[in-house]
Design a protein around this motif. Structure first.
Motif, PDB file in Angstrom:
ATOM      1  N   VAL A 130       0.839  -1.323   0.135  1.00  0.00           N
ATOM      2  CA  VAL A 130       0.054   0.028  -0.043  1.00  0.00           C
ATOM      3  C   VAL A 130       0.755   1.203   0.119  1.00  0.00           C
ATOM      4  O   VAL A 130       0.670   2.281  -0.846  1.00  0.00           O
ATOM      5  CB  VAL A 130      -0.964  -0.137   1.243  1.00  0.00           C
ATOM      6  CG1 VAL A 130      -1.764   1.593   1.307  1.00  0.00           C
ATOM      7  CG2 VAL A 130      -1.941  -1.390   1.006  1.00  0.00           C
ATOM      8  N   ALA A 131       1.959   1.168   0.729  1.00  0.00           N
ATOM      9  CA  ALA A 131       2.790   2.392   0.985  1.00  0.00           C
ATOM     10  C   ALA A 131       3.667   2.703  -0.472  1.00  0.00           C
ATOM     11  O   ALA A 131       3.887   3.739  -0.618  1.00  0.00           O
ATOM     12  CB  ALA A 131       3.790   2.397   2.047  1.00  0.00           C
ATOM     13  N   ALA A 132       3.980   1.509  -1.014  1.00  0.00           N
ATOM     14  CA  ALA A 132       4.665   1.494  -2.164  1.00  0.00           C
ATOM     15  C   ALA A 132       3.734   2.026  -3.542  1.00  0.00           C
ATOM     16  O   ALA A 132       4.244   2.957  -4.183  1.00  0.00           O
ATOM     17  CB  ALA A 132       5.079   0.118  -2.601  1.00  0.00           C
ATOM     18  N   VAL A 133       2.560   1.687  -3.465  1.00  0.00           N
ATOM     19  CA  VAL A 133       1.639   2.034  -4.530  1.00  0.00           C
ATOM     20  C   VAL A 133       1.418   3.667  -4.265  1.00  0.00           C
ATOM     21  O   VAL A 133       1.285   4.373  -5.286  1.00  0.00           O
ATOM     22  CB  VAL A 133       0.446   1.312  -4.768  1.00  0.00           C
ATOM     23  CG1 VAL A 133      -0.634   2.042  -5.508  1.00  0.00           C
ATOM     24  CG2 VAL A 133       0.622   0.088  -4.963  1.00  0.00           C
ATOM     25  N   TRP A 134       1.251   4.048  -3.085  1.00  0.00           N
ATOM     26  CA  TRP A 134       0.736   5.525  -2.799  1.00  0.00           C
ATOM     27  C   TRP A 134       2.009   6.545  -3.142  1.00  0.00           C
ATOM     28  O   TRP A 134       1.869   7.340  -3.855  1.00  0.00           O
ATOM     29  CB  TRP A 134       0.594   5.606  -1.172  1.00  0.00           C
ATOM     30  CG  TRP A 134       0.411   7.111  -1.062  1.00  0.00           C
ATOM     31  CD1 TRP A 134      -0.805   7.834  -1.133  1.00  0.00           C
ATOM     32  CD2 TRP A 134       1.122   8.029  -0.218  1.00  0.00           C
ATOM     33  NE1 TRP A 134      -0.667   9.178  -0.664  1.00  0.00           N
ATOM     34  CE2 TRP A 134       0.424   9.185  -0.045  1.00  0.00           C
ATOM     35  CE3 TRP A 134       2.432   7.808   0.216  1.00  0.00           C
ATOM     36  CZ2 TRP A 134       1.303  10.302   0.350  1.00  0.00           C
ATOM     37  CZ3 TRP A 134       3.179   8.913   0.709  1.00  0.00           C
ATOM     38  CH2 TRP A 134       2.701  10.044   0.669  1.00  0.00           C
ATOM     39  N   LEU A 135       3.293   5.945  -2.754  1.00  0.00           N
ATOM     40  CA  LEU A 135       4.338   6.659  -2.831  1.00  0.00           C
ATOM     41  C   LEU A 135       4.763   6.592  -4.682  1.00  0.00           C
ATOM     42  O   LEU A 135       5.260   7.879  -5.193  1.00  0.00           O
ATOM     43  CB  LEU A 135       5.695   6.415  -2.367  1.00  0.00           C
ATOM     44  CG  LEU A 135       6.700   7.110  -2.205  1.00  0.00           C
ATOM     45  CD1 LEU A 135       6.276   8.414  -1.243  1.00  0.00           C
ATOM     46  CD2 LEU A 135       7.602   6.543  -1.039  1.00  0.00           C
ATOM     47  N   THR A 136       4.732   5.512  -5.161  1.00  0.00           N
ATOM     48  CA  THR A 136       4.857   5.556  -6.737  1.00  0.00           C
ATOM     49  C   THR A 136       3.797   6.560  -7.526  1.00  0.00           C
ATOM     50  O   THR A 136       4.471   7.297  -8.193  1.00  0.00           O
ATOM     51  CB  THR A 136       4.782   4.419  -7.196  1.00  0.00           C
ATOM     52  OG1 THR A 136       5.716   3.340  -6.609  1.00  0.00           O
ATOM     53  CG2 THR A 136       5.065   4.166  -8.651  1.00  0.00           C
ATOM     54  N   LEU A 137       2.760   6.570  -7.024  1.00  0.00           N
ATOM     55  CA  LEU A 137       1.670   7.478  -7.723  1.00  0.00           C
ATOM     56  C   LEU A 137       2.023   8.954  -7.521  1.00  0.00           C
ATOM     57  O   LEU A 137       1.562   9.842  -8.196  1.00  0.00           O
ATOM     58  CB  LEU A 137       0.323   7.000  -7.387  1.00  0.00           C
ATOM     59  CG  LEU A 137      -0.289   5.714  -8.028  1.00  0.00           C
ATOM     60  CD1 LEU A 137      -1.677   5.533  -7.481  1.00  0.00           C
ATOM     61  CD2 LEU A 137      -0.092   5.479  -9.528  1.00  0.00           C
TER      62      LEU A 137
END
Length: 500
Positions: free
Chosen positions: A170-177
């Motif tokens: 979840v953190a990786a998706v949020w930060l990537t976007l």
């Protein structure tokens, strides 16, 4: 956020996907007991992930260049998270293996886009710093996997080695976007679907054949058919890639001895260094009675040695040709396994320490230089292809090694135990045999099997090291009238396209 955000996002995904290669090693006995899994099931728990990652890495990288790298990366993280949840909820080995394959597909999309995303964001000195941090995170993930896996297995249970991926995803998706801009490859590039399917067919058929041979013998018709199918798929792959305008992996690159040497080294490296660890972990826990944490800490000797060399090597080995660092590292990995080939019924975990230290030293020499050696062996316009190939070959080597080493282990055990008992013992089912077979006999059989497998792993490492030393040499100065055959083939191809 603008400076560190993209690097943090990419490193989160990289840490997860590489952690899941090794985190399950110490949980295998608990998985076998909870899911009533056989040795073949456990092999596929390891191989399903590594095989999907290896087989689809090149194809997803090419697709990302067309569809968008950030979009592909986020989709990979999301699939990885869903598959991790399914792994944790698995009620049987078949569901777990299928979920691990899905994890591997998501991991392939993540790994294939990490370096292109970093390259599109960072330039100059910042790029060097970013790649250095990414490399350190990559090494840390594989090293801490067995220890973290042991802590989670001993604590909340083996299913949490998969559940822990969910908040990180979840953190990786949020930060990537939020922090990573979209980027694509050169316009007009097409996805090589045929090459992707055929490469996956080669990898899958060979691995399946090795696992099947371990269960039913090398003469089993199913195993032989799988090997034949793999050989046919390889021939078709070469033909298709030679005719493709945008090949997944141009076979003409193998006309370069240096490239061939690096790819052989990559194929052997991860398999020789880590392919024996799952069976060693089962021996530590089911024969010596160690906990998952205790078993994971044994492998810390390998991790610490690797870290020490990697930390000091960047400064001390700067300018040393890759043939010496990579070739020498593989020789050390082979020597380390030869040192671990002297177990007996009374051996303890301390007997592994000298060999694990040598394997760790070899890993520290080999891992940092092998990607750079691949890039140096090809023309600049093929650097992306070479980088993807070296990562794919590393994962493929691990998948094949887990299958082959399991076959060697059980084959050696059948010299003193019935075939079914040998498979049960190698799969972590020692408790089920203790009523019918004496403890001393079980210990002796397992030790003998590990010794033979360690010799095979050592031979792989030494052979690959010698090949790298022989083949990976700096290019000779060009002499008038003499042309490198691979360069000539590529030049002719470009000329034909231009005239057509």
């Amino acid at each position: 956020m603008r400076t560190w955000g993209p690097l943090t996002a990419v490193c989160l995904g990289t840490f997860m996907l590489l952690l899941d290669v090794t985190i399950v090693i110490v949980a295998l006995p608990d998985m076998a007991g909870a899911l009533d899994a056989s040795l073949s099931d456990l092999q596929w728990v390891m191989d399903g992930y590594a095989l999907a990652l290896a087989a689809l890495l090149l194809g997803t990288g090419a697709a990302a260049d067309v569809l968008g790298r950030r979009r592909t990366h986020v989709a990979g993280v999301a699939l990885f998270a869903v598959a991790s949840l399914l792994c944790g909820l698995a009620s049987g080995p078949a569901v777990l293996v299928a979920a691990r394959v899905a994890q591997g597909l998501g991991a392939a999309a993540m790994l294939a886009t990490t370096l292109p995303l970093l390259g599109s964001v960072y330039q100059g000195r910042q790029r060097s710093v970013a790649l250095g941090v990414w490399g350190a995170v990559s090494g840390a993930a594989a090293a801490v996997g067995p220890v973290l896996g042991g802590l989670l297995t001993d604590g909340p249970g083996w299913r949490w080695i998969f559940y822990v991926n969910l908040p990180v995803s979840v953190a990786a998706v949020w930060l990537t976007l939020r922090a990573v801009p979209e980027s694509k490859g050169a316009a007009g590039r097409r996805i090589d679907w045929a090459g992707t399917a055929l490469f996956a067919g080669v990898a899958g058929a060979v691995t399946y054949g090795a696992v099947r041979a371990g269960a039913d013998g090398w003469g089993d018709p199913g195993a032989l058919a799988a090997f034949g199918l793999g050989a046919a798929a390889l021939v078709c792959f070469v033909v298709v890639e030679l005719r493709s305008a945008d090949p997944l992996l141009d076979p003409r690159l193998f006309l370069r001895p240096a490239f061939t040497g690096v790819m052989l080294g990559a194929l052997a490296f991860t398999g020789a260094a880590f392919g024996l660890l799952p069976y060693t972990s089962i021996w530590l826990q089911t024969m010596l009675g160690m906990s998952p944490v205790g078993g994971g800490l044994v492998f810390l000797w390998l991790s610490l040695a690797s870290f020490a060399v990697a930390a000091a090597g960047g400064r001390l080995l700067h300018g040393v040709p890759a043939r010496f660092t990579v070739g020498g590292g593989l020789l050390l990995i082979g020597l380390g396994h030869f040192c671990m080939a002297f177990l007996d019924a009374g051996s303890t975990a301390s007997a592994l320490v000298p060999g694990l230290v040598l394997v760790g030293l070899g890993t520290g020499f080999t891992a940092p230089g092998i990607a750079g050696a691949a890039l140096a062996a090809v023309p600049p316009e093929r650097s992306g292809m070479a980088g993807g190939a070296v990562n794919a070959f590393r994962q493929l080597g691990y998948a094949i090694a887990v299958a082959v080493f399991g076959t060697v282990l059980t084959s050696r055990m059948t010299g003193t135990l019935p075939r079914e008992a040998a498979h049960t013992l190698a799969g972590g089912g020692a408790d089920a045999l203790r009523g019918a077979v004496g403890e001393q006999a079980l210990r002796a059989a397992f030790a003998s099997g590990l010794n033979t497998t360690a010799v095979v792993a050592g031979a792989v490492g030494v052979t690959a090291g010698l090949l790298v030393l022989a083949l990976v040499r700096p290019p000779r100065p060009r002499v008038a009238g003499v042309t490198d055959p691979a360069a000539a083939a590529l030049s002719e191809e470009r000329s034909a396209r231009a005239s057509g």
